[in-house]
Enzyme design. Structure first.
Site, PDB file in Angstrom:
ATOM      1  CG  HIS A   1       1.923  -1.351  -3.654  1.00  0.00           C
ATOM      2  ND1 HIS A   1       2.523  -0.307  -4.315  1.00  0.00           N
ATOM      3  CD2 HIS A   1       1.670  -0.887  -2.402  1.00  0.00           C
ATOM      4  CE1 HIS A   1       2.643   0.728  -3.511  1.00  0.00           C
ATOM      5  NE2 HIS A   1       2.134   0.412  -2.352  1.00  0.00           N
TER       6      HIS A   1
ATOM      7  CB  CYS B   1       5.916   1.035   0.990  1.00  0.00           C
ATOM      8  SG  CYS B   1       4.755   2.386   1.098  1.00  0.00           S
TER       9      CYS B   1
ATOM     10  CG  HIS C   1       0.829  -1.271   1.970  1.00  0.00           C
ATOM     11  ND1 HIS C   1       2.097  -1.672   1.630  1.00  0.00           N
ATOM     12  CD2 HIS C   1       0.638  -0.089   1.353  1.00  0.00           C
ATOM     13  CE1 HIS C   1       2.652  -0.774   0.861  1.00  0.00           C
ATOM     14  NE2 HIS C   1       1.788   0.211   0.663  1.00  0.00           N
TER      15      HIS C   1
ATOM     16  CG  HIS D   1      -1.807   2.713  -1.720  1.00  0.00           C
ATOM     17  ND1 HIS D   1      -1.566   3.712  -0.808  1.00  0.00           N
ATOM     18  CD2 HIS D   1      -0.671   1.982  -1.778  1.00  0.00           C
ATOM     19  CE1 HIS D   1      -0.336   3.597  -0.344  1.00  0.00           C
ATOM     20  NE2 HIS D   1       0.229   2.535  -0.912  1.00  0.00           N
TER      21      HIS D   1
ATOM     22  CG  ASP E   1     -11.279  -2.390  -8.506  1.00  0.00           C
ATOM     23  OD1 ASP E   1     -10.716  -1.828  -7.530  1.00  0.00           O
ATOM     24  OD2 ASP E   1     -12.511  -2.562  -8.566  1.00  0.00           O
ATOM     25  CG  HIS E   2     -11.388  -5.261  -5.268  1.00  0.00           C
ATOM     26  ND1 HIS E   2     -11.892  -4.111  -5.821  1.00  0.00           N
ATOM     27  CD2 HIS E   2     -11.863  -5.310  -4.006  1.00  0.00           C
ATOM     28  CE1 HIS E   2     -12.651  -3.505  -4.937  1.00  0.00           C
ATOM     29  NE2 HIS E   2     -12.641  -4.207  -3.813  1.00  0.00           N
TER      30      HIS E   2
ATOM     31  CD  GLU F   1       1.373   4.788  -3.679  1.00  0.00           C
ATOM     32  OE1 GLU F   1       1.634   3.861  -4.451  1.00  0.00           O
ATOM     33  OE2 GLU F   1       2.226   5.357  -2.974  1.00  0.00           O
TER      34      GLU F   1
END
Ligand code: NI
Length: 139
Positions: A16, A35, A41, A43, A81-82, A126
């Site tokens: 994100h 961020c 980047h 998480h 996811d991914h 997170e």
């Protein structure tokens, strides 16, 4: 009435960028720091979905955990996811994907699929030390 909470853990990895398009680059840097990296980047998010209600006398369950597992897979893991949350997820095209906003989106995705007599709460980590939770208050 006796109520019990049952919980299921899950995780997803996603990228994100925190950014407010109404602000200057300087203001974004100031508020979101690393961020706000334009190249995103990632998480490793972990979530705990908790459902609270009475025990069904026939099954002995509050909710069948196999069903809860499937709901989380279908409505959270599969779409997130991914993925790049900003680019790949409809809700975050216009909404900043902070942990706070992500936990609300997850709660809203799950809520219609769970028996309305059951209370729903979502806890989202997170990082190991930063986490948020939402139980639908104010919706
Ligand atoms: Ni981040």
């Amino acid at each position: 009435m006796m109520k019990v909470t049952v919980s299921r853990k899950a995780q997803f990895n996603a990228a994100h960028r925190l950014y407010n398009s109404a602000w200057s680059d300087e203001r974004n840097d100031e508020v979101f720091g690393k961020c706000n990296n334009p190249n995103f980047h990632g998480h490793n998010y972990t979530l705990t979905v908790s459902v609270k209600g009475t025990i069904d006398p026939e099954t002995g369950y509050v909710m069948d955990m196999k069903v809860l597992k499937e709901l989380i897979h279908e409505h959270v893991e599969k779409p997130f996811d991914h993925r790049n949350l900003n680019l790949d997820t409809e809700e975050f095209k216009t909404l900043n994907p902070t942990a706070e906003n992500i936990v609300v989106v997850i709660w809203k995705r799950l809520r219609p699929n769970i028996n309305p007599e059951l209370e729903l709460k979502v806890l989202l980590h997170e990082t190991e030390r930063n986490f948020v939770e939402f139980d639908g208050e104010g919706v």
